[in-house]
Write a protein that holds these residues in place. Sequence first.
Motif, mmCIF file in Angstrom:
data_model
loop_
_atom_site.group_PDB
_atom_site.id
_atom_site.type_symbol
_atom_site.label_atom_id
_atom_site.label_comp_id
_atom_site.label_asym_id
_atom_site.label_seq_id
_atom_site.Cartn_x
_atom_site.Cartn_y
_atom_site.Cartn_z
ATOM 1 N N VAL A 1 14.405 16.474 59.160
ATOM 2 C CA VAL A 1 14.974 15.594 60.186
ATOM 3 C C VAL A 1 14.280 15.813 61.528
ATOM 4 O O VAL A 1 13.924 14.854 62.221
ATOM 5 N N MET A 2 14.085 17.085 61.913
ATOM 6 C CA MET A 2 13.448 17.373 63.194
ATOM 7 C C MET A 2 12.033 16.820 63.267
ATOM 8 O O MET A 2 11.599 16.299 64.299
ATOM 9 N N PRO B 1 5.609 12.697 70.070
ATOM 10 C CA PRO B 1 4.189 12.949 69.798
ATOM 11 C C PRO B 1 3.975 14.431 69.518
ATOM 12 O O PRO B 1 4.612 15.286 70.134
ATOM 13 N N ALA B 2 3.104 14.745 68.594
ATOM 14 C CA ALA B 2 2.828 16.095 68.101
ATOM 15 C C ALA B 2 3.674 16.427 66.881
ATOM 16 O O ALA B 2 3.330 17.317 66.118
ATOM 17 N N LEU B 3 4.805 15.724 66.694
ATOM 18 C CA LEU B 3 5.564 15.855 65.458
ATOM 19 C C LEU B 3 5.150 14.735 64.503
ATOM 20 O O LEU B 3 4.580 13.720 64.919
ATOM 21 N N ASP B 4 5.473 14.898 63.223
ATOM 22 C CA ASP B 4 5.147 13.857 62.249
ATOM 23 C C ASP B 4 5.754 12.521 62.660
ATOM 24 O O ASP B 4 5.139 11.462 62.492
ATOM 25 N N GLY B 5 6.972 12.561 63.212
ATOM 26 C CA GLY B 5 7.646 11.337 63.630
ATOM 27 C C GLY B 5 6.902 10.600 64.722
ATOM 28 O O GLY B 5 6.927 9.367 64.770
ATOM 29 N N VAL C 1 7.694 15.584 55.448
ATOM 30 C CA VAL C 1 9.157 15.444 55.488
ATOM 31 C C VAL C 1 9.693 14.975 54.144
ATOM 32 O O VAL C 1 10.819 15.318 53.758
ATOM 33 N N THR C 2 8.901 14.177 53.419
ATOM 34 C CA THR C 2 9.323 13.744 52.087
ATOM 35 C C THR C 2 9.523 14.944 51.180
ATOM 36 O O THR C 2 10.522 15.044 50.458
ATOM 37 N N VAL C 3 8.577 15.883 51.227
ATOM 38 C CA VAL C 3 8.697 17.102 50.427
ATOM 39 C C VAL C 3 9.924 17.905 50.857
ATOM 40 O O VAL C 3 10.650 18.458 50.014
ATOM 41 N N ASN C 4 10.190 17.974 52.167
ATOM 42 C CA ASN C 4 11.364 18.704 52.655
ATOM 43 C C ASN C 4 12.656 18.163 52.065
ATOM 44 O O ASN C 4 13.515 18.933 51.613
ATOM 45 N N PHE C 5 12.810 16.853 52.081
ATOM 46 C CA PHE C 5 14.038 16.254 51.559
ATOM 47 C C PHE C 5 14.118 16.410 50.039
ATOM 48 O O PHE C 5 15.186 16.722 49.497
ATOM 49 N N PRO D 1 -7.136 3.304 55.933
ATOM 50 C CA PRO D 1 -6.197 2.230 56.264
ATOM 51 C C PRO D 1 -4.891 2.801 56.808
ATOM 52 O O PRO D 1 -4.502 3.932 56.462
ATOM 53 N N ALA D 2 -4.207 2.029 57.643
ATOM 54 C CA ALA D 2 -2.980 2.505 58.290
ATOM 55 C C ALA D 2 -1.927 2.929 57.267
ATOM 56 O O ALA D 2 -1.215 3.921 57.477
ATOM 57 N N TRP D 3 -1.830 2.202 56.142
ATOM 58 C CA TRP D 3 -0.791 2.538 55.166
ATOM 59 C C TRP D 3 -1.063 3.899 54.521
ATOM 60 O O TRP D 3 -0.127 4.634 54.200
ATOM 61 N N GLN D 4 -2.344 4.235 54.329
ATOM 62 C CA GLN D 4 -2.674 5.548 53.777
ATOM 63 C C GLN D 4 -2.366 6.651 54.781
ATOM 64 O O GLN D 4 -1.838 7.713 54.429
ATOM 65 N N ARG D 5 -2.692 6.419 56.039
ATOM 66 C CA ARG D 5 -2.386 7.399 57.083
ATOM 67 C C ARG D 5 -0.878 7.605 57.217
ATOM 68 O O ARG D 5 -0.404 8.724 57.458
ATOM 69 N N LEU D 6 -0.124 6.520 57.024
ATOM 70 C CA LEU D 6 1.341 6.619 57.106
ATOM 71 C C LEU D 6 1.876 7.499 55.973
ATOM 72 O O LEU D 6 2.739 8.361 56.199
#
Length: 447
Positions: free
Chosen positions: A385-386, A392-396, A110-114, A98-103
Amino acid sequence: MEIVIKLGQFLLSLSLLIVLHEFGHFIPAKLFKTKVEKFYLFFDVKFSLLKKKIGETEYGIGWLPLGGYVKIAGMIDESMDKEQMALPPQPWEFRSKPAWQRLIIMLGGVTVNFILAFIIYIGMAYAYGDQYIANSELKDGIWVTTPVGEQIGLKTGDKILEVDGVKMLKFDDIPGKILFAKTVLIERNGQQQTLNMPIDLLDQLMKGEKKPFINLRMPFMVAEVADSSANKATLKAKDMVLSLDGTPTRYADQVIELLKAHKNKTVSAVVLRDNKEETVSLKVDQNGKLGAFYGGLTPDNLAKLDYFKISSQHYSFAESFPAGLHKGKEEVLGYLKQLKAIFNPETGAYKGVGGFKAIFDIFPQSWSWEIFWGRTAMLSIMLGVMNLLPIPALDGGHVMFLLYEIITGRKPSDKFLEHAQIVGIVLLIALLLFANGNDIYRAISSR
């Protein structure tokens, strides 16, 4: 030995950040029963230095230290595995979830980074506390040490009260705050006035002398006398100049100005040597110099000389949490300001973007756990942040497409995602070349 210590800190910090970032993707992928085919520190282009398969996942260390990755089955990523994507979707693949799991999987890194950055700042608050020079300690104001500082309206002796309407409590915060400021409130000769900062201040500083544009006012203490100096027999290391030609000189900037007025002359001076005042004759050359290097004083030295008091704040375990969270928040906001400036061509901040050498240079040549953890926390925020940038190709970039899918209910086609991934990779390679090209240019131009 110094280069080995510096390199060791750089590689340890980078490895720690990469592994934890990729674990941020790996853990939710496993929780949602998504197959993870590879988990790599550094890139294994053509071959890997070390690898071992455990279960369905191959763990390894690549030879190209430009990052790391997890290869998740059924996901269009930098591997561009078109063969796998051409097969029917399988229940264990990323694209079947599901999309929410992929999100959540994509936001994990990035969550771990912060989280890591905030944990480090909390730990540092508890372990080291906070040491700083209060702005109120600068009784005679700041020292403007470069022409750029004077060009923006600052003068030696100014007291900086506010930056963009925020009261400055710590001197240590002032230089960084001014870099991206619009206005600075100062006190000069008992009168307050507001200075408007140029939008390209950072660019001006990069073109000028490579040293802080403002500094603490400190005494003229001799660090070394040149062999060619006419004062070789007169001055000694650790001499502190107390007066020149009868004029008291508490600060080095006062000595420098008086020397300019006595070019090609011999002047009487009082120096403090071994805790005793001695009168000596000094020869000033045609450039207004004594042929001696001064400085090398640390804030601790200045505190012992009764120039400034260093404030110390210690935190209990409970107090370290709000202190660390506040520090982390300030660092995130500060980096966002830098990023905003980089994307604004008028600031010229993009010229200061650096690559791996710039990151390498932020680590000292002697080992310090306090500095190491501080730099690692800062880099963790930068990485987080980056990676959130909508490229595309980045998590963002993946997050951007997933949010589109969740909002519209329409999933972008695999072909579109493949093309977007190629565009993203090209952009990232261009950014990588630009950043490291800046490093090379600065290295050549500084010679």
